[in-house]
Design a protein around this motif. Structure first.
Motif, short mmCIF file in Angstrom:
data_model
loop_
_atom_site.label_atom_id
_atom_site.label_comp_id
_atom_site.label_asym_id
_atom_site.label_seq_id
_atom_site.Cartn_x
_atom_site.Cartn_y
_atom_site.Cartn_z
N ALA A 70 -3.37 -44.84 22.81
CA ALA A 70 -4.42 -45.85 22.93
C ALA A 70 -3.81 -47.24 23.07
N ALA A 71 -2.73 -47.49 22.32
CA ALA A 71 -2.07 -48.80 22.41
C ALA A 71 -1.48 -49.00 23.81
N VAL A 76 -17.61 -56.29 12.12
CA VAL A 76 -16.40 -55.54 12.43
C VAL A 76 -15.22 -56.10 11.64
N THR A 77 -14.57 -55.26 10.84
CA THR A 77 -13.31 -55.67 10.23
C THR A 77 -12.24 -54.70 10.71
N LEU A 78 -11.14 -55.26 11.19
CA LEU A 78 -10.11 -54.43 11.80
C LEU A 78 -9.02 -53.94 10.84
N PRO A 79 -8.60 -54.75 9.85
CA PRO A 79 -7.55 -54.23 8.96
C PRO A 79 -8.02 -52.94 8.27
N PHE A 80 -7.06 -52.09 7.99
CA PHE A 80 -7.31 -50.80 7.32
C PHE A 80 -8.10 -49.82 8.17
N THR A 81 -8.16 -50.04 9.50
CA THR A 81 -8.85 -49.07 10.35
C THR A 81 -7.88 -48.53 11.40
N ALA A 126 -8.44 -48.52 14.52
CA ALA A 126 -8.42 -49.54 15.58
C ALA A 126 -7.38 -50.61 15.27
N GLY A 127 -7.22 -50.91 13.99
CA GLY A 127 -6.21 -51.87 13.56
C GLY A 127 -4.81 -51.38 13.88
N VAL A 128 -4.58 -50.07 13.70
CA VAL A 128 -3.27 -49.50 14.04
C VAL A 128 -3.01 -49.67 15.53
#
Lengths: 285, 266
Positions: free
Chosen positions: A83-84, A149-154, A156-158
């Motif tokens: 994905a990245a 939407v919060t991205l850390p700890f998800t 999607a964040g990775v």
């Protein structure tokens, strides 16, 4: 290969391949002051990997590798790295094109800034991402209050953390290919009435495909091994943000054998992918 | 810092007179013969391997020591107790080892690398670190189980995570964090940066973070108290000065500096 080298090579090894030919010539092919450091360099890169194989707990390996946690981490790693890479392709290739084809003031500076994540310690990248996209970050706080939407700890964040670290590899590779590519094809397309975008899509893109592929492989490999930015920005939770490198690091704290087993899996995957894409890689370089 | 140093310097005047006779003999029974080593005779470098959580307090104590014993120099190697123990066992030249757990000290004593019995000089326990002003009104360990709270915990593979696990097991409480951090500083930073609402870290970490986090004590923390043992090492290159440093750590001055950093005295 220069003609001089060709004549220097004796006929027999030359039949195998040009590279093997120069290797065989002690005197003129590879000077000793270069050969010795080269061999040292090779050993330096390969011995640690070899050590991993030598010290691997082979007897306990099936047991180590069949635990659900390993596959969970590997699966997450593969998904996130892919994905990245996709994210990097979608925004990185246009960025490379702009850097290579559009004259604008400060282009050199922008190019330098784009490559910054290459030299930045990944942990610093992770902190920077938190400052920007964290719950309290300059962009992240709006994502939170407008869209929830919060991205850390998800997961999607990775993906974001990995893309941040890996995309410069793609941009550099694609930009280099673009600069080397023959611009007359694009100009010809333009004289035939193609818009600049059409020329990019139908002429440039196929032309630089090997460069894009090479950059994508580099970016993918970098994303797969990403540790610092990921653990800093996305944290570590099995199945959600715990990728293989994180699992390896944490296993090392208490169970080195498990860490070695996990490392072997990651090594195998990397070797398999790089070997599989070897031909494209070679044409690009 | 200056305030602390001032207090310490005053206390040291009284300390140096009694250090080598009283306290150090407890740390090392074999030292009775060297009780005559007075402040003036000490010289050279003392190398102290100490747990990372001791960084601030031991640095202060090191400065005090150098001031009280001119001609000496205290050098520190702060790090994870496990890796420090491994270093000592593989022959790193150190005089003193101060570990963050009896388990890690045992790695060294089992190898016969310590001289005499290690003594516990401070203790540390977990505390809830939450956002300044405690907006989520966290008052007890139970509150961490709240569904809307973003909690980060240390991974169970690292010492603070093991302590966390012990506390949670003892209370039967189930806390589902958003992340298992790779060390205690990681868990703390997530709260400092306001990415998480709360975490379980050591009291000393809450203290070191100043007003960036707010600490909430909870009685269940007593279930997992970490003892910090200190020991003179067998192959200490500068045993006399090392004994004096251990004595300083265990003196009233040492206790004062350490308790100001948030440690509990044993």
């Amino acid at each position: 290969m220069t003609p001089e080298e060709r004549t220097a090579a004796p006929p027999a090894p030359r039949k195998r391949s040009p590279r093997a030919g120069t290797w065989a010539v002690g005197g003129r092919g590879v000077p000793l002051p270069l050969l010795l450091p080269a061999l040292l360099g090779l050993a330096f890169l390969l011995v640690p990997l070899l050590a991993l194989l030598v010290r691997a707990p082979w007897s306990g390996l099936p047991e180590q590798l069949t635990s659900a946690g390993v596959w969970q981490a590997l699966r997450l790693s593969l998904i996130c790295a892919t994905a990245a890479t996709a994210v990097s392709l979608v925004i990185g290739v246009p960025l490379a094109w702009v850097l290579a084809r559009v004259e604008f003031p400060g282009r050199g500076l922008v190019r330098a800034l784009v490559t910054l994540p290459l030299v930045l310690p990944p942990v610093v990248g992770g902190v920077a991402l938190l400052m920007a996209l964290g719950r309290n970050g300059i962009v992240g706080r709006w994502l939170d209050s407008w869209f929830g939407v919060t991205l850390p700890f998800t997961t999607a964040g990775v993906v974001l953390a990995e893309a941040f670290v890996a995309m410069p590899f793609l941009v550099i590779s694609v930009e280099g290919t673009l600069r080397a590519a023959d611009r007359r094809f694009e100009e010809a397309a333009a004289t035939l009435g193609a818009s600049r975008f059409t020329a990019f899509r139908r002429v440039t893109l196929p032309l630089i495909a090997p460069g894009i592929a090479a950059g994508a492989v580099l970016a993918w490999a970098r994303a797969l091994g990403e540790f610092g930015a990921t653990i800093t920005f996305a944290g570590n939770f099995p199945g959600r943000t715990q990728t293989m490198p994180l699992a390896v690091y944490l296993a090392l704290q208490s169970d080195p054998e498990a860490a070695i087993a996990l490392s072997l899996v990651l090594l195998t995957v990397s070797v398999a992918v790089l070997a599989g894409l070897r031909d494209r890689w070679m044409t690009a370089s | 810092m200056t305030r602390m140093a001032g207090v310490g310097a005053a206390a040291l005047l009284t300390l140096s007179a009694c250090s080598s006779s009283g306290d150090s003999s407890a740390a090392d029974p074999a030292s009775s013969g060297s009780g005559s080593a007075s402040a003036g005779q000490l010289s050279g470098t003392v190398t102290v391997f100490a747990a990372a959580s001791l960084t601030e307090s031991f640095t202060t104590l090191g400065e005090e020591f150098e001031k009280a014993h001119p001609g000496t120099k205290v050098t520190f190697n702060f790090g994870g107790s496990d890796s420090l123990a491994a270093g000592i066992n593989s022959g790193a030249p150190a005089d003193v080892f101060a570990a963050a757990s009896t388990k890690t000290m045992k790695l060294v004593t089992d190898e016969g690398a310590a001289s005499g019995e290690p003594v516990t000089f401070v203790r540390n326990q977990l505390e809830i670190a939450t956002l300044p002003g405690n907006p989520d009104k966290i008052a007890s360990l139970k509150d961490l189980a709240g569904p809307d709270l973003k909690v980060v915990l240390c991974d169970k593979e690292v010492p603070c995570g093991a302590a966390t696990q012990k506390v949670l097991d003892a209370t039967g409480l189930k806390v589902t964090p958003v992340s298992y951090e790779q060390d205690v500083k990681g868990a703390l930073t997530k709260v400092e940066l306001k990415e998480a609402d709360a975490s379980l870290v050591y009291k000393t970490d809450v203290h070191a973070a100043g007003d960036k986090v707010e600490g909430v004590e909870f009685p269940e923390a007593a279930e997992a108290v970490n003892d910090y043992p200190i020991a003179l090492l067998k192959d200490a290159p500068n045993a006399a000065a090392a004994k004096a440093f251990i004595a300083l750590v265990r003196s009233d001055t040492g206790r004062k500096v350490l308790s100001e950093a948030g440690f509990l005295t044993p």
